[in-house]
Scaffold this motif. Structure first.
Motif, PDB file in Angstrom:
ATOM      1  N   VAL A  56       0.818  -1.209   0.000  1.00  0.00           N
ATOM      2  CA  VAL A  56       0.000   0.000   0.000  1.00  0.00           C
ATOM      3  C   VAL A  56       0.855   1.263   0.000  1.00  0.00           C
ATOM      4  N   LEU A  57       1.956   1.273   0.755  1.00  0.00           N
ATOM      5  CA  LEU A  57       2.678   2.539   0.927  1.00  0.00           C
ATOM      6  C   LEU A  57       4.137   2.311   1.266  1.00  0.00           C
ATOM      7  N   ILE A  58       4.985   3.189   0.738  1.00  0.00           N
ATOM      8  CA  ILE A  58       6.377   3.330   1.171  1.00  0.00           C
ATOM      9  C   ILE A  58       6.669   4.826   1.283  1.00  0.00           C
ATOM     10  N   ASN A  59       7.763   5.164   1.969  1.00  0.00           N
ATOM     11  CA  ASN A  59       8.222   6.551   2.058  1.00  0.00           C
ATOM     12  C   ASN A  59       9.378   6.777   1.104  1.00  0.00           C
ATOM     13  N   ILE A  60       9.515   8.004   0.629  1.00  0.00           N
ATOM     14  CA  ILE A  60      10.747   8.404  -0.040  1.00  0.00           C
ATOM     15  C   ILE A  60      11.863   8.432   1.005  1.00  0.00           C
ATOM     16  N   PRO A  61      13.070   7.955   0.688  1.00  0.00           N
ATOM     17  CA  PRO A  61      14.158   8.025   1.667  1.00  0.00           C
ATOM     18  C   PRO A  61      14.283   9.431   2.250  1.00  0.00           C
ATOM     19  N   ALA A  62      14.558   9.504   3.545  1.00  0.00           N
ATOM     20  CA  ALA A  62      14.536  10.793   4.251  1.00  0.00           C
ATOM     21  C   ALA A  62      15.888  11.204   4.801  1.00  0.00           C
ATOM     22  N   GLY A  63      16.962  10.637   4.259  1.00  0.00           N
ATOM     23  CA  GLY A  63      18.285  11.055   4.699  1.00  0.00           C
ATOM     24  C   GLY A  63      18.519  10.780   6.170  1.00  0.00           C
ATOM     25  N   ASP A  64      18.971  11.809   6.887  1.00  0.00           N
ATOM     26  CA  ASP A  64      19.326  11.639   8.297  1.00  0.00           C
ATOM     27  C   ASP A  64      18.170  11.936   9.248  1.00  0.00           C
ATOM     28  N   MET A  66      15.628  10.229  10.509  1.00  0.00           N
ATOM     29  CA  MET A  66      15.291   9.272  11.561  1.00  0.00           C
ATOM     30  C   MET A  66      16.388   9.149  12.621  1.00  0.00           C
ATOM     31  N   SER A  67      17.563   9.700  12.345  1.00  0.00           N
ATOM     32  CA  SER A  67      18.657   9.675  13.324  1.00  0.00           C
ATOM     33  C   SER A  67      18.869  11.042  13.964  1.00  0.00           C
ATOM     34  N   GLY A  68      17.883  11.934  13.797  1.00  0.00           N
ATOM     35  CA  GLY A  68      17.942  13.220  14.480  1.00  0.00           C
ATOM     36  C   GLY A  68      18.291  14.404  13.605  1.00  0.00           C
ATOM     37  N   GLY A  69      18.558  14.176  12.324  1.00  0.00           N
ATOM     38  CA  GLY A  69      18.896  15.268  11.426  1.00  0.00           C
ATOM     39  C   GLY A  69      17.668  15.949  10.852  1.00  0.00           C
ATOM     40  N   LYS A  70      17.900  16.857   9.924  1.00  0.00           N
ATOM     41  CA  LYS A  70      16.799  17.627   9.332  1.00  0.00           C
ATOM     42  C   LYS A  70      16.081  16.880   8.223  1.00  0.00           C
ATOM     43  N   GLY A  71      16.707  15.852   7.673  1.00  0.00           N
ATOM     44  CA  GLY A  71      16.086  15.141   6.564  1.00  0.00           C
ATOM     45  C   GLY A  71      16.460  15.761   5.234  1.00  0.00           C
ATOM     46  N   LEU A  72      15.561  15.630   4.255  1.00  0.00           N
ATOM     47  CA  LEU A  72      15.865  16.071   2.899  1.00  0.00           C
ATOM     48  C   LEU A  72      14.834  17.019   2.300  1.00  0.00           C
ATOM     49  N   VAL A 103       5.850  11.557   1.505  1.00  0.00           N
ATOM     50  CA  VAL A 103       6.979  12.478   1.638  1.00  0.00           C
ATOM     51  C   VAL A 103       7.056  12.931   3.096  1.00  0.00           C
ATOM     52  N   LEU A 104       8.181  12.701   3.736  1.00  0.00           N
ATOM     53  CA  LEU A 104       8.416  13.201   5.091  1.00  0.00           C
ATOM     54  C   LEU A 104       9.090  14.566   4.976  1.00  0.00           C
ATOM     55  N   ILE A 143       3.645  15.123  11.600  1.00  0.00           N
ATOM     56  CA  ILE A 143       4.255  14.295  12.655  1.00  0.00           C
ATOM     57  C   ILE A 143       4.385  15.129  13.916  1.00  0.00           C
ATOM     58  N   ASN A 144       4.050  14.523  15.046  1.00  0.00           N
ATOM     59  CA  ASN A 144       4.026  15.289  16.297  1.00  0.00           C
ATOM     60  C   ASN A 144       5.435  15.710  16.723  1.00  0.00           C
ATOM     61  N   THR A 145       5.491  16.854  17.393  1.00  0.00           N
ATOM     62  CA  THR A 145       6.780  17.426  17.780  1.00  0.00           C
ATOM     63  C   THR A 145       7.289  16.921  19.125  1.00  0.00           C
ATOM     64  N   PHE A 146       6.564  16.008  19.756  1.00  0.00           N
ATOM     65  CA  PHE A 146       7.096  15.332  20.943  1.00  0.00           C
ATOM     66  C   PHE A 146       8.063  14.239  20.508  1.00  0.00           C
ATOM     67  N   ASP A 147       7.650  13.461  19.511  1.00  0.00           N
ATOM     68  CA  ASP A 147       8.503  12.390  18.991  1.00  0.00           C
ATOM     69  C   ASP A 147       9.569  12.927  18.046  1.00  0.00           C
ATOM     70  N   MET A 148       9.246  13.991  17.322  1.00  0.00           N
ATOM     71  CA  MET A 148      10.169  14.523  16.331  1.00  0.00           C
ATOM     72  C   MET A 148      10.204  16.049  16.439  1.00  0.00           C
ATOM     73  N   PRO A 149      10.948  16.573  17.412  1.00  0.00           N
ATOM     74  CA  PRO A 149      11.013  18.027  17.604  1.00  0.00           C
ATOM     75  C   PRO A 149      11.455  18.756  16.329  1.00  0.00           C
TER      76      PRO A 149
END
Length: 259
Positions: A56-64, A66-72, A103-104, A143-149
């Motif tokens: 049903v669904l996949i995400n576009i790769p989001a760079g860093d 998920m490890s705390g970076g800004k993403g892409l 898209v994240l 996405i909530n800012t508690f889990d992902m500030p």
């Protein structure tokens, strides 16, 4: 009601390629994978075919991200990286044939917000241009800012304004868990906007575990979405409190509608 198992969070007691058969055995009709890119696409395709499951669904790769970076996707100066991530996603789409690609947005400082939204808009347009001809609906989620500030799109209004103002054909991906964590009126939003959503995901609050483990009334929430005219899938994207199969008692309420 069509239920999908998010194989990035469910059945993690098993290797990825064994999760498909477990999901099918438990009654799921389809799966979704946040980031499938660590497993060759043809192996994932074989697992889908062997079990009769849909992707049903996949995400576009989001760079860093998920490890705390800004993403892409919203980050100025990383446009080339986003284009490379999109190209990788397109190759997986051709094999897995998902209904949706998400898209994240990524993270941005407050003072970067305006410019970040412009970058995100440009990158979303690129995604739609490449994915729509493949029959894929592009989605974007808050996405909530508690889990992902610092996440750029964190409220329902953020998500709605962005999708409504976009020249590209992008739809909202409504994650019940994230919206509840942000204190949003989840039931009324599903009632009023369900028909406009591209995909729904769910987990209970506050622990992000299976329905029935927390505060939410899923009977009411799912009913609100269905009565709104929502026609899509419901992705079980939660962290099981124990072994995945042992925690699927909630499915009995919806089993007849999930097949």
């Amino acid at each position: 009601m069509k239920l999908t198992a998010n194989l990035s969070l469910l059945y993690t007691e098993l290797p990825m390629l064994e999760r498909f058969a477990a999901a099918a055995t438990d009654g799921f009709a389809a799966v979704e994978i946040q980031f499938p890119y660590d497993t060759p696409a043809d192996e994932l395709r074989r697992a889908l075919d062997d079990t009769g499951l849909e992707c049903v669904l996949i995400n576009i790769p989001a760079g860093d991200l998920m490890s705390g970076g800004k993403g892409l996707a919203c980050v100025a100066g990383r446009e080339t990286d986003f284009e490379a991530a999109l190209a990788e996603c397109v190759e997986y789409v051709r094999v897995l044939r998902p209904h949706c690609v998400n898209v994240l947005a990524g993270r941005a400082e407050d003072e970067e917000r305006s410019s970040a939204l412009k970058v995100l808009s440009s990158n979303v347009q690129k995604a739609v241009t490449q994915l729509a001809p493949l029959g894929v609906q592009v989605t974007l989620e808050a996405i909530n800012t508690f889990d992902m500030p610092g996440f750029l799109i964190s409220t329902f209004d953020d998500m709605r304004r962005f999708t409504e103002s976009s020249a590209a054909d992008i739809r909202m991906q409504f994650d019940i868990y994230h919206m509840a964590r942000m204190g949003e009126p989840v039931e009324s939003l599903l009632t009023n906007y369900g028909a406009q959503l591209g995909h729904i995901q769910f987990a209970d609050v506050p622990g992000r575990h299976e329905p029935g483990s927390g505060e939410l009334n899923f009977e009411r929430l799912f009913a609100a979405a269905e009565q709104s005219g929502y026609q899509g899938w419901y992705g079980a994207e939660y962290r099981p409190e124990g072994a995945t199969s042992a925690g699927l008692g909630w499915m009995t309420k919806y089993q007849n509608r999930s097949n």
